[in-house]
Each structure stands twice: as C-alpha cells, then as structure tokens.
Write a protein that holds these residues in place. Structure first.
Motif, short mmCIF file in Angstrom:
data_model
loop_
_atom_site.label_atom_id
_atom_site.label_comp_id
_atom_site.label_asym_id
_atom_site.label_seq_id
_atom_site.Cartn_x
_atom_site.Cartn_y
_atom_site.Cartn_z
N GLU A 195 12.22 26.12 45.23
CA GLU A 195 11.58 25.85 43.95
C GLU A 195 12.49 26.23 42.78
N ALA A 196 13.18 27.35 42.92
CA ALA A 196 14.11 27.78 41.87
C ALA A 196 15.25 26.78 41.71
N GLU A 197 15.74 26.26 42.82
CA GLU A 197 16.81 25.26 42.75
C GLU A 197 16.32 23.98 42.06
N ALA A 198 15.09 23.58 42.35
CA ALA A 198 14.53 22.39 41.72
C ALA A 198 14.34 22.60 40.22
N ALA A 199 13.98 23.82 39.83
CA ALA A 199 13.76 24.13 38.41
C ALA A 199 15.07 24.29 37.66
N MET A 200 16.11 24.80 38.32
CA MET A 200 17.40 25.06 37.67
C MET A 200 18.53 24.53 38.54
N PRO A 201 18.60 23.23 38.74
CA PRO A 201 19.60 22.68 39.68
C PRO A 201 21.04 22.93 39.27
N GLU A 202 21.25 23.12 37.96
CA GLU A 202 22.62 23.37 37.50
C GLU A 202 23.04 24.81 37.73
N LEU A 203 22.10 25.67 38.12
CA LEU A 203 22.38 27.10 38.20
C LEU A 203 22.13 27.69 39.57
N VAL A 204 21.20 27.11 40.35
CA VAL A 204 20.73 27.74 41.59
C VAL A 204 21.03 26.88 42.80
N VAL A 205 21.38 27.54 43.90
CA VAL A 205 21.48 26.89 45.20
C VAL A 205 20.78 27.79 46.22
N HIS A 206 20.03 27.19 47.13
CA HIS A 206 19.30 28.00 48.11
C HIS A 206 19.95 27.96 49.49
N ARG A 207 20.96 27.10 49.63
CA ARG A 207 21.66 27.00 50.92
C ARG A 207 22.95 27.81 50.89
N MET A 208 23.33 28.31 52.07
CA MET A 208 24.46 29.22 52.16
C MET A 208 25.80 28.48 52.14
N THR A 209 25.80 27.16 52.26
CA THR A 209 27.02 26.36 52.35
C THR A 209 27.99 26.71 51.21
N ARG A 210 29.18 27.17 51.57
CA ARG A 210 30.14 27.67 50.58
C ARG A 210 30.51 26.61 49.54
N SER A 211 30.64 25.36 49.98
CA SER A 211 31.08 24.31 49.06
C SER A 211 30.08 24.03 47.95
N LEU A 212 28.82 24.48 48.14
CA LEU A 212 27.78 24.24 47.13
C LEU A 212 27.69 25.35 46.10
N ARG A 213 28.38 26.46 46.34
CA ARG A 213 28.09 27.67 45.58
C ARG A 213 28.95 27.93 44.34
N PRO A 214 30.15 27.34 44.18
CA PRO A 214 30.93 27.65 42.97
C PRO A 214 30.16 27.33 41.69
#
Length: 293
Positions: A195-214
C-alpha cells in the motif's frame, strides 16, 4: 588471563579491554562495555525473555562478522537459555535476563538481535516491525517521510507505532500487537508495504530486488517472520562508526532534514535518556497493544 569482575554476584571475565574496536572514533572495548552497563536499565527490558541472536565482531567491524544463534561454547551455567522451535528441529538459545548476562554477552562483542516473540509463547507475535532501508541516493531523511506515512496508516487500524534509528543508515518502526501469529503479522505488514508503494511509487519499494531500490526506501516487512530477528533497541552496530539503534521522537522524525540528525553514538545516549527516558517503553503495555484488522 582476563580480569574477573563481579556483577550482581556473578563472576564475569572481561577480556582485551584496551582493544580499539572502532578505529574511526577510537572506541575501545572497555568503553563499549561501559556503554552497555550504562544503558542496561532500558536495554534489558527489550532483551528479556526473547531468544537473542548475536552478530559478533570480536576484532571490530572491519574484522570477521558472524551470527551465533545457538548457545555459544563456554556460556556460563548461570546464563538463562531456552529451547526454541526451528524448521529443522528445536534449538537452544540465550536469554539475556539480567546485568550479569548482558555484560557476559557484551564481552563477546556483539550486536543484539531479537525475535518479535517471547520464548514462552513463540506462536504469538507481540511486535510488528518495519525496517526502512534507503537505497542511495535516498537517505534516512526519505525513510522519515515513509515512516510518517506508515505511522498514520497503522493508526487508522488502531495500532500505535514508535521509531528508532537502525544504527546504520535507515530507520525501524515498531508497534505492539497481540492475538496474531508471526505469519499473520507478516501478511499484514506486507499488505501495508504494498500500500505504501502504491501511495508513494516514486519513493517506496516493497520488494527486496536490488535493481529496484536505488533512490527509494525499501520497506522490509519480512522481519516479522518467526525465524527472523531485528537489531534490538540500544544495540551498537558493527559499522565503521559505532552507531546506536536509538529511539527517536516523532518530532525528530518530522523535523529530520539531514542524515546526520539521525546518527547517535554511545556517548549521546546518556543525555537522550535523561531527556526522554525510554521512548519505546509504551511497547511493554500489553493493554495498549493493537490487534490486526
């Protein structure tokens, strides 16, 4: 031979007291032990009755780091231990119940990590935790923004949240819960992270995948799993600088503008405790613990 000191009637061997563990600041092992003795009054309640995993770094954070989950060889017979369930079969772990046990464990040079349940009732979680981990160039400042959103969302479900620094680069969010298994808490925490990722997609990621986190804050919900542990409040971390996982006020979270504002070293804690006491003390009030929707 290591000097022997008496702690609450127990004989505790303290070794290599002059060793510099943190070259960046010059912190010695003696100073680290002094810190743990100083904060024992607030640290012990967060350790008591919880099986403790030790992340050991006897030669400092630049040396070998290794987890010790089972009771270490040479553990004094007066240190309390408990049998805990594991998928591969029951194991025995240390419970740090008193000052003597704390000083014995601190002498191993360790981070203290605990489960979100107590040894007497491993089937029920009494804590919910989010580990907010920023991926550069995001910083703890961005974690604070995410923490405020999560606090509001948890409050909507009647759950009060409290914050502490991770002692590294991020922020931890804790809440008291009751009446749910670790599996159920994990499901709920994951749903809020999504839900946090959906609310703040430019700021939050809920998956651990490294390529998504920078450039984003990873909302790690997975530490609610029964087998997982999280760095305990007030533990010193095995990083270049001896950062403390220190409780912080929500005013401090809201006002954070620079990463350095969320960095606390052992020498900072006495003044903070004098000013605030244990900011996480409400977690011990079971009557105030939230129930998951």
């Amino acid at each position: 031979m290591a000097p022997i000191t008496e702690v609450e009637g127990r004989r505790v061997a303290l070794s290599n007291l002059d060793k510099v563990l943190y070259p960046a600041t010059g912190l010695t092992k003696a100073e680290l032990l002094h810190y743990y003795a100083t904060v024992a009054g607030v640290l012990l309640p967060h350790l008591r009755d919880r099986p403790v995993s030790f992340l050991r770094y006897p030669d400092g954070p630049d040396g070998q780091l290794f987890f010790t989950k089972n009771v270490p060889p040479g553990t004094p017979d007066w240190v309390t231990t408990a049998e805990v369930p594991r998928s591969e079969g029951p194991a025995r772990m240390v419970l740090v119940q008193d000052l003597a046990s704390l000083m014995w464990a601190a002498n191993l040079v360790t981070e203290f990590h605990t489960h979100q349940w107590v040894a007497d009732d491993p089937g029920e979680a009494d804590r919910l935790v989010f580990d907010l981990d920023p991926g550069a160039p995001a910083t703890v400042v961005h974690c604070c923004e995410v923490a405020r959103w999560l606090r509001r969302r948890l409050a909507a479900d009647g759950i009060a949240a409290y914050a502490k620094t991770s002692g590294a680069k991020g922020l931890h969010l804790l809440a008291g819960v009751r009446g749910a298994s670790s599996e159920r808490v994990s499901e709920y925490a994951k749903a809020l992270a999504v839900e946090a990722e959906a609310a703040m997609p430019e700021l939050v990621v809920h998956r651990m995948t490294r390529s998504l986190r920078p450039g984003k804050v990873f909302v790690d919900w997975s530490q609610n799993a029964a087998r997982k542990t999280t760095a305990a409040p007030y533990t010193v971390r095995a990083r270049a600088a001896p950062g403390v996982s220190a409780p912080v006020t929500w005013d401090e979270v809201a006002g954070c503008r620079e990463p350095r504002e969320m960095v606390f070293l052992p020498g900072d804690l006495s003044a903070r405790l004098a000013a605030h006491g244990d900011l996480l003390a409400p977690l011990f009030d079971r009557r105030a613990a939230g129930t998951l929707p």
